[in-house]
Motif scaffolding. Structure first.
Motif, PDB file in Angstrom:
ATOM      1  N   SER A 257       0.803  -1.227   0.000  1.00 21.58           N
ATOM      2  CA  SER A 257       0.000   0.000   0.000  1.00 21.58           C
ATOM      3  C   SER A 257       0.838   1.281   0.000  1.00 21.58           C
ATOM      4  N   ARG A 258       2.149   1.149   0.225  1.00 17.96           N
ATOM      5  CA  ARG A 258       2.978   2.349   0.382  1.00 17.96           C
ATOM      6  C   ARG A 258       4.062   2.501  -0.677  1.00 17.96           C
ATOM      7  N   GLY A 259       4.074   1.632  -1.681  1.00 18.29           N
ATOM      8  CA  GLY A 259       5.104   1.769  -2.707  1.00 18.29           C
ATOM      9  C   GLY A 259       5.038   0.663  -3.736  1.00 18.29           C
ATOM     10  N   THR A 260       6.042   0.620  -4.582  1.00 22.77           N
ATOM     11  CA  THR A 260       6.182  -0.409  -5.603  1.00 22.77           C
ATOM     12  C   THR A 260       7.043  -1.528  -5.034  1.00 22.77           C
ATOM     13  N   VAL A 261       6.535  -2.759  -5.091  1.00 21.97           N
ATOM     14  CA  VAL A 261       7.226  -3.907  -4.515  1.00 21.97           C
ATOM     15  C   VAL A 261       7.884  -4.715  -5.634  1.00 21.97           C
TER      16      VAL A 261
END
Length: 175
Positions: A92-96
Motif C-alpha cells: 500500500s505504500r510503494g512499488t514492490v
C-alpha cells in the motif's frame, strides 16, 4: 515514490537497493541494518536471545516505520513477507519488486556470511529449499514486478527496475 525490494537472502536486495537509490536519487534503507542499529547488536544475537518471533516483531515495527517514509528504496529481510502486516504495508505504500534467485546462487552468495542465523546448520541447501517453498508464494502475491537476478550484473537489474518504474509513473530527472 517508494520502492521496496523483497526476496530471499542472497538475491541482491542490499546491493541492488543501494545502486537503485543512487540512480533514482532516493534515500536507501535496509530493514535488517535498521533493526541492528535500534537493538544495538547484530541479528544473530537477536535470534539467540529473543528467537525468531522476537526478531520478526522488531522487523514488523521497522518495516511499518520505514515504509511510511517518502522517496526511499528499502531492502527488506528475506522473511519480511511472512507477516501479513508487512505485506500490506509494503503493497500500500510503494512499488514492490521481488528479486528472484536460485538456490545455487543463494548458496554462492551466502557461503561465507556468518550473519545469517537460519543458515548456521549442517545443510544450508535444505534450509534454503524449505524457505523458498514457504516464501515464494508470498513474494509473488505481493510484488508489482518480479526480476530474476541469477548471473546478472546488479546494474542490469537496476536498469530493468527503472524501466518498469518509468512505465508506472513519470520519474523526476536530475540535471
Amino acid at each position: 515514490m517508494n520502492v521496496f525490494l523483497i526476496g530471499p537472502m542472497g538475491a541482491g536486495k542490499s546491493t541492488i537497493g543501494r545502486l537503485l537509490s543512487q540512480e533514482l536519487a532516493l534515500e536507501f534503507h535496509d530493514s535488517d541494518r535498521e533493526i541492528e542499529e535500534r537493538a544495538g547488536t547484530n541479528i544473530p544475537w537477536i535470534f539467540d536471545v529473543e528467537g525468531e518471533a522476537g526478531f520478526r516483531q522488531r522487523e514488523e515495527a521497522a518495516i511499518d516505520e520505514l515504509s511510511r517514509l517518502d522517496n526511499i528504496v528499502l531492502a527488506t529481510g528475506g522473511g519480511a513477507v511472512l507477516r501479513e502486516a508487512n505485506r500490506r504495508h509494503l503493497q500500500s505504500r510503494g512499488t514492490v519488486v521481488y528479486l528472484h534467485t536460485s538456490i545455487e546462487q543463494q548458496l554462492e552468495r551466502t557461503a561465507k556470511d556468518r550473519n545469517r542465523p537460519l543458515l548456521q546448520t549442517e545443510n544450508p541447501r535444505a534450509v534454503l529449499e524449505a524457505l523458498i517453498k514457504e516464501r515464494d508464494p508470498l513474494y509473488r502475491s505481493c510484488c508489482d514486478l518480479l526480476i530474476k537476478t541469477d548471473r546478472r550484473h546488479p546494474r542490469g537489474v537496476v536498469n530493468d527496475i527503472v524501466r518498469f518504474l518509468k512505465r508506472q509513473q513519470p520519474l523526476k530527472t536530475s540535471d
